[in-house]
Design a protein around this motif. Structure first.
Motif, PDB file in Angstrom:
ATOM      1  N   MET A 132       0.836  -1.204   0.000  1.00 58.75           N
ATOM      2  CA  MET A 132       0.000   0.000   0.000  1.00 58.75           C
ATOM      3  C   MET A 132       0.871   1.254   0.000  1.00 58.75           C
ATOM      4  N   VAL A 133       1.971   1.229   0.708  1.00 61.92           N
ATOM      5  CA  VAL A 133       2.894   2.376   0.725  1.00 61.92           C
ATOM      6  C   VAL A 133       3.461   2.594  -0.677  1.00 61.92           C
ATOM      7  N   ARG A 134       3.833   1.499  -1.352  1.00 60.65           N
ATOM      8  CA  ARG A 134       4.343   1.631  -2.724  1.00 60.65           C
ATOM      9  C   ARG A 134       3.264   2.155  -3.663  1.00 60.65           C
ATOM     10  N   TYR A 135       2.026   1.743  -3.428  1.00 56.71           N
ATOM     11  CA  TYR A 135       0.898   2.165  -4.264  1.00 56.71           C
ATOM     12  C   TYR A 135       0.658   3.662  -4.151  1.00 56.71           C
ATOM     13  N   THR A 136       0.762   4.165  -2.918  1.00 56.61           N
ATOM     14  CA  THR A 136       0.487   5.578  -2.714  1.00 56.61           C
ATOM     15  C   THR A 136       1.704   6.381  -3.090  1.00 56.61           C
TER      16      THR A 136
END
Length: 140
Positions: free
Chosen positions: A136-140
């Motif tokens: 999720m961190v990579r996605y954002t």
């Protein structure tokens, strides 16, 4: 009839604006940030509870780094028969060696297999949450 068509026109226009607003990436990112907070909170609570429960089984196990602790729980199938090489991948050789010896003479409870399995499954779920958080961190 004119009133009805004017109302329909405004409804279409309003629906279009709402759709545009909901399609905004910023709105989605805001919700992702809230999900990340929830994941962090869940991981923290579950890890705390796992530590408390694991102390019943293996009180000599030191918890310095929570992420390593969770990974180590996944490597220990039976505290009296710890695979030193496997555990050293997570905690290093010297601590793994010490834990092998401490596990053999641990003052902790001798839990049934199903109890240890439940502790390990909890650790696995925490690890899955950590992986989700990273994605999720990579996605954002």
């Amino acid at each position: 009839m004119k009133k009805k068509s004017l109302r329909e026109k405004f409804l279409r226009k309003t629906k279009k604006r709402v759709k545009e607003e909901l399609s905004s990436r910023d709105m989605l990112l805001g919700h992702c940030a809230k999900m990340l907070e929830g994941i962090d909170e869940a991981m923290h609570i579950l890890t705390e509870k796992l530590e408390d429960a694991y102390r019943i089984y293996f009180p000599e196990f030191p918890v310095r780094d929570r992420e390593k602790f969770v990974k180590a729980v996944l490597k220990i199938d039976n505290k009296k028969e710890i695979d030193e090489a496997l555990l050293s991948e997570v905690v290093g050789k010297s601590l793994a060696k010490a834990l092998v010896e401490q596990g053999k003479s641990s003052i902790g409870a001798d839990l049934e297999r199903k109890d240890v399995t439940m502790l390990r499954e909890t650790a696995q779920k925490i690890e899955l949450l950590r992986e989700l958080k990273e994605k999720m961190v990579r996605y954002t």
